[in-house]
Design a protein around this motif. Structure first.
Motif, PDB file in Angstrom:
ATOM      1  N   ALA A  41       0.863  -1.197   0.000  1.00 56.73           N
ATOM      2  CA  ALA A  41       0.000   0.000   0.000  1.00 56.73           C
ATOM      3  C   ALA A  41       0.890   1.234   0.000  1.00 56.73           C
ATOM      4  CB  ALA A  41      -0.889  -0.020   1.230  1.00 56.73           C
ATOM      5  N   LEU A  42       0.601   2.170  -0.927  1.00 55.49           N
ATOM      6  CA  LEU A  42       1.545   3.275  -1.128  1.00 55.49           C
ATOM      7  C   LEU A  42       1.180   4.528  -0.337  1.00 55.49           C
ATOM      8  CD1 LEU A  42       1.885   2.737  -4.981  1.00 55.49           C
ATOM      9  CD2 LEU A  42       3.491   2.030  -3.205  1.00 55.49           C
ATOM     10  N   GLY A  43      -0.007   4.561   0.240  1.00 55.64           N
ATOM     11  CA  GLY A  43      -0.406   5.747   1.018  1.00 55.64           C
ATOM     12  C   GLY A  43      -1.244   6.697   0.177  1.00 55.64           C
ATOM     13  N   LEU A  44      -2.163   7.422   0.845  1.00 53.65           N
ATOM     14  CA  LEU A  44      -3.028   8.371   0.128  1.00 53.65           C
ATOM     15  C   LEU A  44      -2.212   9.583  -0.327  1.00 53.65           C
ATOM     16  CD1 LEU A  44      -6.138   8.536   2.538  1.00 53.65           C
ATOM     17  CD2 LEU A  44      -5.841   7.076   0.522  1.00 53.65           C
ATOM     18  N   GLU A  45      -2.679  10.237  -1.388  1.00 51.84           N
ATOM     19  CA  GLU A  45      -2.147  11.546  -1.779  1.00 51.84           C
ATOM     20  C   GLU A  45      -2.857  12.590  -0.918  1.00 51.84           C
ATOM     21  OE1 GLU A  45       0.228  11.983  -3.861  1.00 51.84           O
ATOM     22  OE2 GLU A  45       0.334   9.938  -4.652  1.00 51.84           O
ATOM     23  N   ILE A  46      -2.295  13.804  -0.839  1.00 49.82           N
ATOM     24  CA  ILE A  46      -2.893  14.849   0.010  1.00 49.82           C
ATOM     25  C   ILE A  46      -4.348  15.132  -0.403  1.00 49.82           C
ATOM     26  CG2 ILE A  46      -1.669  16.656  -1.349  1.00 49.82           C
ATOM     27  CD1 ILE A  46      -2.788  17.062   2.295  1.00 49.82           C
ATOM     28  N   GLU A  47      -4.596  15.199  -1.723  1.00 49.42           N
ATOM     29  CA  GLU A  47      -5.979  15.494  -2.173  1.00 49.42           C
ATOM     30  C   GLU A  47      -6.923  14.395  -1.676  1.00 49.42           C
ATOM     31  OE1 GLU A  47      -3.438  14.995  -4.353  1.00 49.42           O
ATOM     32  OE2 GLU A  47      -2.917  17.118  -4.580  1.00 49.42           O
ATOM     33  N   GLN A  48      -6.440  13.163  -1.694  1.00 52.99           N
ATOM     34  CA  GLN A  48      -7.280  12.045  -1.236  1.00 52.99           C
ATOM     35  C   GLN A  48      -7.534  12.144   0.276  1.00 52.99           C
ATOM     36  OE1 GLN A  48      -4.745   8.741  -2.846  1.00 52.99           O
ATOM     37  NE2 GLN A  48      -6.757   7.935  -3.406  1.00 52.99           N
ATOM     38  N   ALA A  49      -6.494  12.509   1.012  1.00 52.52           N
ATOM     39  CA  ALA A  49      -6.654  12.611   2.468  1.00 52.52           C
ATOM     40  C   ALA A  49      -7.681  13.702   2.801  1.00 52.52           C
ATOM     41  CB  ALA A  49      -5.314  12.912   3.126  1.00 52.52           C
ATOM     42  N   LEU A  50      -7.601  14.826   2.087  1.00 56.01           N
ATOM     43  CA  LEU A  50      -8.552  15.916   2.353  1.00 56.01           C
ATOM     44  C   LEU A  50      -9.971  15.458   1.996  1.00 56.01           C
ATOM     45  CD1 LEU A  50      -6.492  18.972   1.017  1.00 56.01           C
ATOM     46  CD2 LEU A  50      -6.858  18.315   3.401  1.00 56.01           C
ATOM     47  N   ALA A  51     -10.105  14.773   0.863  1.00 53.72           N
ATOM     48  CA  ALA A  51     -11.431  14.307   0.429  1.00 53.72           C
ATOM     49  C   ALA A  51     -11.979  13.287   1.425  1.00 53.72           C
ATOM     50  CB  ALA A  51     -11.336  13.686  -0.962  1.00 53.72           C
ATOM     51  N   GLU A  52     -11.112  12.432   1.941  1.00 55.16           N
ATOM     52  CA  GLU A  52     -11.570  11.400   2.872  1.00 55.16           C
ATOM     53  C   GLU A  52     -12.015  12.052   4.182  1.00 55.16           C
ATOM     54  OE1 GLU A  52     -11.954   8.183   1.962  1.00 55.16           O
ATOM     55  OE2 GLU A  52     -12.950   7.990   3.895  1.00 55.16           O
ATOM     56  N   ALA A  53     -11.232  13.008   4.652  1.00 59.65           N
ATOM     57  CA  ALA A  53     -11.575  13.676   5.915  1.00 59.65           C
ATOM     58  C   ALA A  53     -12.903  14.419   5.775  1.00 59.65           C
ATOM     59  CB  ALA A  53     -10.459  14.621   6.321  1.00 59.65           C
ATOM     60  N   TYR A  54     -13.160  14.923   4.583  1.00 59.38           N
ATOM     61  CA  TYR A  54     -14.411  15.658   4.316  1.00 59.38           C
ATOM     62  C   TYR A  54     -15.636  14.759   4.471  1.00 59.38           C
ATOM     63  CZ  TYR A  54     -17.938  18.141   1.543  1.00 59.38           C
ATOM     64  OH  TYR A  54     -19.081  18.746   1.128  1.00 59.38           O
ATOM     65  N   ARG A  55     -15.449  13.444   4.435  1.00 62.23           N
ATOM     66  CA  ARG A  55     -16.583  12.526   4.522  1.00 62.23           C
ATOM     67  C   ARG A  55     -17.148  12.436   5.945  1.00 62.23           C
ATOM     68  NH1 ARG A  55     -15.583   7.238   3.323  1.00 62.23           N
ATOM     69  NH2 ARG A  55     -17.731   7.019   2.643  1.00 62.23           N
ATOM     70  N   CYS A  56     -16.390  12.888   6.947  1.00 62.99           N
ATOM     71  CA  CYS A  56     -16.869  12.833   8.332  1.00 62.99           C
ATOM     72  C   CYS A  56     -18.057  13.783   8.481  1.00 62.99           C
ATOM     73  CB  CYS A  56     -15.739  13.220   9.283  1.00 62.99           C
ATOM     74  SG  CYS A  56     -16.242  13.229  11.007  1.00 62.99           S
ATOM     75  N   ILE A  57     -19.084  13.337   9.177  1.00 59.61           N
ATOM     76  CA  ILE A  57     -20.318  14.130   9.259  1.00 59.61           C
ATOM     77  C   ILE A  57     -20.491  14.805  10.622  1.00 59.61           C
ATOM     78  CG2 ILE A  57     -21.586  12.880   7.465  1.00 59.61           C
ATOM     79  CD1 ILE A  57     -22.868  11.260   9.845  1.00 59.61           C
ATOM     80  N   TYR A  58     -19.428  14.880  11.402  1.00 61.33           N
ATOM     81  CA  TYR A  58     -19.449  15.599  12.682  1.00 61.33           C
ATOM     82  C   TYR A  58     -20.543  15.076  13.615  1.00 61.33           C
ATOM     83  CZ  TYR A  58     -16.203  19.020  10.742  1.00 61.33           C
ATOM     84  OH  TYR A  58     -15.100  19.622  10.195  1.00 61.33           O
ATOM     85  N   CYS A  59     -20.541  13.763  13.856  1.00 60.53           N
ATOM     86  CA  CYS A  59     -21.558  13.192  14.752  1.00 60.53           C
ATOM     87  C   CYS A  59     -21.474  13.858  16.132  1.00 60.53           C
ATOM     88  CB  CYS A  59     -21.314  11.713  14.951  1.00 60.53           C
ATOM     89  SG  CYS A  59     -21.133  10.798  13.437  1.00 60.53           S
TER      90      CYS A  59
END
Ligand code: FAD
Ligand code: SF4
Length: 481
Positions: A41-59
């Motif tokens: 596994a090569l690790g996420l790119e920065i754009e991917q990390a930002l997009a993934e973090a954006y998926r959190c819905i602040y429960c």
């Protein structure tokens, strides 16, 4: 000011967050990686990390925190990533975990924090927030900066603690005790510290430089690590108690189980422990540049269905095998290995032979293994662990050719410390220790990790090490047992 309701707290772009797809981990191509030991596994790119973090819905009541055995403030670090504050995210991770780059890679997140993430629920879900991938991203970013802030260390207390074993349990315990100002010495039987992280889990899943960096950090905190020191042989726990105020035993579960069937002593039949130690710790993949050899079988059979079996099978491919067959007595649904590891092994070409159990290993006149005789199995009634029991199908004997066999059917606790410590209570070889404290039956001696739990996980071992460190602090402060 009154507290915001869940509806008010929810981000205004909730729909968009739900609609964002889970970011795939970039990986080496299966055909290339099946022949090299570099990380898969090569690790996420920065754009991917930002997009993934954006998926959190602040429960408002985030379940993910309680899904993590060490209670990382997951929403906290994910929101910092979303805001692009990676140093802030790393600081939050460090509050709860010593080894974020390790856990981000090897934790079974799909059964822990990600299993309970609310984004992963419901029909239209695009999967839970990829918490592990984000944890790895942040930890790798921090290591790449090379300037992680040094932890605050309390003034010296004049107290000292010996730690037996340098796996995740011992390392986590040592870190917390050093922070509290105690003198800490780790005694490790092998020539390199790290426990299973260095001798078991292969480089292609967990690069050893990452483990080494975490251990160096610990040494910078003043923790002394003495290798090639076998507690129970070099010195006993009782002898160490004369020099140290307390002891933590994190000696792990490195005793391989065998099936006790004919042919297990043939040449070319390894325990997974020996096979993986030769390959990973001793660098046998680079023999003769390294001193330790390993049989480079062309037809390799691996017996078992856990992470250890998966690691052994994938190592065998990388050592040049033409065929690696994984033999498992239950069906694919019951395999205890992480789903991701099973998927990766399949992609790389490991042949899965399910509902099959070895009866005996066959050998040639030189005493070398030539094959595995097996029986077909079917699933019967569920056993005490809820899993359906495999039952033999009479008359279903059949043979697979094999010039190497790796037996990966489980490990028991290392027996030396229990055997050489009078009064130390054990249960089936495991040290008996109190749940939240790790206290054993011997005054001043604490234990945790696989030596107490049996073969478990990195994060559970780390959690046990941290729990014991809290209890040791209290014991050293009050003297109460
Ligand atoms: P260990 O990591 O076993 O460390 C114990 C240390 O104590 C060792 O270094 C040993 O040499 C030392 N020691 C033992 N006896 C003595 C003695 N008498 N004197 C001095 N030192 C001694 N978990 C996951 O979460 N995810 C995974 O993907 C995963 N994959 C795995 C793959 C493999 C091949 C294996 C074997 C295990 C895997 N695990 C995984 C399990 C995980 O690694 C263990 O649960 C974890 O390492 C246990 O930590 P520990 O500190 O208790 O023991
Ligand atoms: Fe974010 Fe998932 Fe945790 Fe909720 S459960 S706070 S969505 S990571």
């Amino acid at each position: 000011m009154s507290e915001k309701t869940e509806k008010e707290r929810a981000p205004k772009d909730l729909k968009q967050r739900y609609a964002t797809v889970r970011q795939e981990m970039p990986c080496q191509d299966p055909s290339a990686r099946a022949r090299n030991f570099q990380e898969v596994a090569l690790g996420l790119e920065i754009e991917q990390a930002l997009a993934e973090a954006y998926r959190c819905i602040y429960c408002t009541k985030p379940d993910c925190i309680s899904g993590c055995p060490v209670g990382i403030d997951i929403p906290g670090f994910v929101h910092k990533v979303e805001a692009g504050d990676l140093a802030g995210a790393a600081a939050i991770l460090r509050e709860s975990t010593l080894l974020p780059a390790v856990c981000g890679r090897v934790c079974p997140q799909e059964e822990q924090c990600e299993a309970v993430c609310k984004v992963g629920r419901g029909k239209a879900t695009k999967g839970p927030v990829a918490i592990g991938r984000l944890e790895r991203y942040v930890a790798d970013w921090e290591r790449a900066q090379g300037n992680a802030p040094a932890p605050v260390i309390a003034d010296p207390t004049g107290k000292s603690v010996a730690i037996v074993g340098s796996g995740p349990a011992g390392l986590a315990c040592a870190a917390d005790l050093a922070r509290a100002g105690h003198k800490v010495v780790i005694f490790e039987a092998l020539h390199k510290p790290g426990g299973v992280l260095v001798y078991g889990i292969p480089e292609f899943r967990l690069p050893k430089a990452i483990v080494a960096a975490e251990i160096e950090g610990l040494q910078r905190m003043g923790v002394e690590i003495i290798c090639n020191f076998v507690v129970g042989l070099t010195r006993t726990v009782d002898e160490l108690l004369e020099e140290f105020d307390s002891i933590f035993v994190g000696a792990g579960a490195g005793l391989p189980y065998f099936m006790d069937i004919p042919g297990e002593n043939l040449g070319g039949v390894y325990s997974a422990n020996e096979y993986l130690t030769r390959v990973n710790l001793m660098g046998a993949y680079d023999f003769p540049n390294n001193d330790t050899p390993v049989v480079r079988g062309k037809r390799v059979a691996v017996v078992g269905g856990g992470n250890v079996a998966m690691d052994a099978a994938r190592c065998a491919l990388r050592l040049g095998a033409d065929e690696v067959r994984l033999i498992y007595r239950r069906s694919a649904d019951e395999m205890p290995a992480r789903a991701e590891e099973i998927h990766h092994a399949e992609e790389e070409g490991v042949v899965f032979t399910m509902l099959t159990n070895p009866l005996r290993y066959l050998g040639d006149e030189r005493g070398r293994v030539t094959g595995v005789e097996c029986l077909k199995m079917e699933l019967g009634e569920p056993g005490p662990d809820g899993r359906r029991k495999p039952v033999e199908v009479p008359g279903s004997e059949h043979l697979y050719a094999a010039d190497t066999v790796v037996v990966a059917i489980g490990n028991g606790p290392n027996p030396l410390v229990p055997r050489t410590t009078p009064g130390l209570e054990t249960n089936r070889g495991k040290i008996v220790a109190q749940g939240e404290t790790g206290k054993t039956s011997v005054k001043g001696v604490f234990a945790g990790g696989d030596i107490v739990l049996g073969a478990a996980t990195v994060i559970l071992a780390m959690g046990a090490g941290r729990d014991a460190a809290r209890a040791i602090n209290e014991y050293l402060e009050t003297g109460n047992w």
